[in-house]
Design an enzyme around this catalytic site. Structure first.
Site, PDB file in Angstrom:
ATOM      1  N   GLY A   1       0.809  -1.220   0.000  1.00 48.48           N
ATOM      2  CA  GLY A   1       0.000   0.000   0.000  1.00 48.48           C
ATOM      3  C   GLY A   1       0.842   1.270   0.000  1.00 48.48           C
ATOM      4  CG  HIS A   2      -1.253   5.025   0.158  1.00 44.26           C
ATOM      5  ND1 HIS A   2      -2.187   5.983  -0.166  1.00 44.26           N
ATOM      6  CD2 HIS A   2      -1.737   4.393   1.253  1.00 44.26           C
ATOM      7  CE1 HIS A   2      -3.165   5.937   0.688  1.00 44.26           C
ATOM      8  NE2 HIS A   2      -2.934   4.989   1.553  1.00 44.26           N
ATOM      9  CG  ASN A   3       2.632   7.321   1.951  1.00 47.19           C
ATOM     10  OD1 ASN A   3       1.520   7.490   1.451  1.00 47.19           O
ATOM     11  ND2 ASN A   3       3.641   8.142   1.718  1.00 47.19           N
TER      12      ASN A   3
END
Lengths: 375, 375, 375
Positions: free
Chosen positions: B255-257
């Site tokens: 997922g993002h980050n």
């Protein structure tokens, strides 16, 4: 939804068959007017007047009386109920008949792939391409590839050096098959599938991972179907092997050197770790996990999301997942799981206490205090 | 399987080395005839007469006596057993030696990617392409992309605006890297990988979701390997970061980050929710799930299919999944899980009762009735 | 990471706005110097002096005092705390404002897709392409496709015969949509998505599987977003339906004839078996599994990795997964799970014994020995 995209897409060919056509081709006892036109296959519940439908699961028998279908495919046991409402085709196995009807239907309504190599495809001159092959736009066929008679390669497929594909096999758009793999005849491979990527193999060395080149390939038998975005890794030394008639759904991970036996079927999102050997005629439920280096016998059926961490030597049905619950109840029970082992010891202690000093001084033969399944 | 596709695919180059060649290049103490020809690397059990094999796991020591391999790579402790059957290479770490042998082997038997840009590729004139780069057929290289020396871009790859790829990194067929990402040197990225798609970010507004544009990128270090169809989303504001030496298997969702520390390895089908921080030198078993916004320390090892819902601050091994059972047993036990919390209360009540009024009037210090791990 | 790939990729357009620009376009009460230049959106914790940031979760209120951001978007309740440190935009819902800011920002800093059909794309002459459509390099558009006004089709996309795509919908690189599907307006579809592959349908016949052709399509509403490598299968007879405003993360499997109601959102790796009906305004946690042919009501929230094996008729939150534990503790407890049902019987026996012959001869009304939730 907006009007801009809501209209029905046109079928390649409009379906319009007579009941007589269907029964003549597919068999069964047609009872009713053979001239009736059929333009759709629909479920009992939503069938309209031009539809043919089928009843295979007795659970839906009640829908038989109310369906508006022009004709219903039924088993002998439902003959009278079916005739009470209109035309019927009576067959030994309505679901199987339905399956064959869908194939007959698709063959007559879908535009076949145009034979020949699309001018935008990039085909190595050494590739061997048999009669009637269709290679779609922008496909890439590398050196030494062999495509058997009637193979269909969709747009954006890539087929690596030396890979061989058996006759009548169809690859949908954007299938990637790496070098040195073999695919059998009459397979169907859906979009996004990756066959022959490297297996996951590394040797640890002072806190780092050193790659083990994956020198094996992938061998896939005849009549195999592989769902969208599923991955089948190449073997580390020997090959990863998928035997004849295997059906894999979407987004499945098949690790290196896995073997899957004939006619085994797996639902979506299953993960199989390296070197697992799965028998023939098995079924695996969605998102189940199978550990590496284990063996599963023939005719084993694994429930969804279960984890198979040890070999299974006996045919049968196996489960491994807890049903969902509302949040509050779940949290209480999940917390108790952490004390399960302790609870068992406490229970044993109570039993022992009552056995030794029980209310009536009962002895070791007291039935209620016998531990029934010691660890 | 049918004959049409069952034949072995031809290797790019036929392998044929002498034992002396191997030992000269890779080291180790060769005991036996250096002129013996080696044409395959095979496992002990199935090795034929032209094969080199290895023994790293003592579990397979029994196979040493019976293997037909021409030479076996062994540790010092197995020297005598190995020599009793034929030629051997004695090394400190046979598995690591085997890993290096596979790489040496692959470098000599696989056709290297042809340097240059295939005429069918679509390359923006502003792209910067270093020496020795190979861009395969029908690849798309957008504006401002930088490809370092020796990079290999497979067929059907697309590389978005401004993305930079470090030297010697290899992309298999059909890898998509969006704009504004950086990939380090010597990485291997397998088919179907998507790097830099939008993270999953929405703000709720009166029952609808409003998109949060994902303005960050993806930064991937050196020596990273990413398995087929794995997805690494771009960051919402900052970047998603995969550090040096990380190895990700197939069908993993990052997922993002998310941040993944150096030399961490994850098996297939793992899912990592946004903003999770995973330490260095961790391993994560197949299909495990890692919740968002949590932190996992270095040297943590997560079992397959476990769910990590809270931060883990201590190195160690963690599990979270129940072994499979046959259906009938499972159903009974799974039903009992819903009463676990109630059972615990009942157990406590029984203990209290016996503590207060027990058969021998025992007091609060009675060992058997003490709750050992209260919630 | 090596220098070769570590440099920041250049943005298409350098961001440089004034606070006044932002507030004029997006609203809110700007308190502070409207001329201040903003070049980045950053989280409170890492914001630099040219950044705008936001505070939506009270958990992070402590970061407000220390952030170096040039301006912070806050709710009315944080007005004073925000002003104590510098410029602020006061709004009713800071997170929603942030979402809109990211969209406004992206629209001004990202290079828009060039309108027109790239010369390398393969477009069937019968395709209908509205104004302002962008078709990227090496895309394939088949017969009878309709692309609405402003549609963006990325590189390597393929769109099958007769499929219709609504206006302003954007397909990233390498999206495959099969024949006979409809996609609404303003959707976003990420790389690797496969829409309209065959559902998984077979009739058993004497130990083999016979294919059921999947004759339905896929209908996707407006404002739907679909994450990378997610698969949405076509229906067996009717269509698979994704309603307006649905948001699907990466690597999700949607089986044939599934229906997902308006504005439902699902995290990555979820698997949905065929014919499940999921209500509107639901959320589904990562890697949860939903069984086939079940119904989930509106406003149901499913936790990560839970399995929904039965219909859920009441709105609410549902969980189904056990928290991870350290290996040793887990193994003990997991072993005890196999005896749960037996433990319950033993507990019941103890209670019965004490009820009948208890220390004080207490009768059936004794509270402590009443089973609270019999199976």
């Amino acid at each position: 939804m907006s009007d801009s995209a809501g209209a029905e897409a046109p079928a390649a060919v409009v379906a319009d068959f007579s009941l007589g056509d269907i029964a003549a081709e597919l068999g069964g006892e047609l009872i009713g007017d053979a001239a009736v036109r059929i333009t759709r296959i629909e479920p009992l519940e939503t069938a309209g007047s031009g539809a043919i439908s089928f009843l295979s699961n007795p659970r839906y028998a009640a829908q038989l009386a109310s369906t508006r279908a022009a004709c219903v495919i039924v088993a002998e046991s439902m003959r009278d109920a079916a005739l009470a409402r209109g035309a019927a085709i009576v067959v030994p196995d309505p679901y199987l008949y339905f399956a064959r009807l869908t194939r007959w239907w698709a063959a007559r309504t879908r535009r076949p792939a145009a034979p020949g190599v699309h001018p935008s495809a990039v085909v190595h001159p050494s590739a061997s391409i048999a009669d009637g092959v269709s290679v779609g736009p922008l496909a890439v066929i590398e050196q030494g590839v062999h495509l058997g008679a009637g193979v269909v390669v969709g747009p954006h497929c890539s087929i690596g050096e030396g890979t061989r594909i058996g006759e009548q096999t169809r690859l949908a758009a954007r299938v990637s098959i790496a070098a040195g793999c073999t695919i059998g005849a009459r397979c169907i491979v859906h979009s996004g599938v990756v066959i022959g990527a490297d297996g996951f193999g590394f040797a640890p060395n002072q806190g780092r991972w050193e790659k083990i080149e994956q020198l094996g390939g992938v061998r896939i038998g005849d009549d195999v179907e592989i769902g969208a975005n599923t991955c089948i890794d190449r073997g580390a030394l020997g090959d990863t092997v998928i035997d004849d008639g295997v059906k894999l759904d979407n987004l499945i991970q098949v690790g290196h050197n896995v073997q899957i036996g004939k006619h085994t079927a797996m639902a979506g999102c299953v993960g199989i770790a390296g070197s697992a050997r799965i028998g023939a005629h098995c079924t695996v439920g969605g998102a189940a996990g199978i550990a590496g280096h284990i063996t599963i016998a023939d005719h084993v059926h694994i429930g969804p999301m279960a984890i198979v961490s040890h070999s299974i030597t006996k045919p049968g049905h196996y489960s491994g997942v807890f049903p969902i619950d509302d949040n509050a109840a779940w949290l209480k029970n999940a917390a108790a799981v952490r004390q399960l082992s302790a609870m068992r010891e406490r229970l044993r202690a109570l039993e022992k206490r009552l056995l030794e000093h029980g209310p009536h001084g009962s002895g070791p033969n007291d039935k209620n205090t016998t531990e029934r399944d010691p660890a």
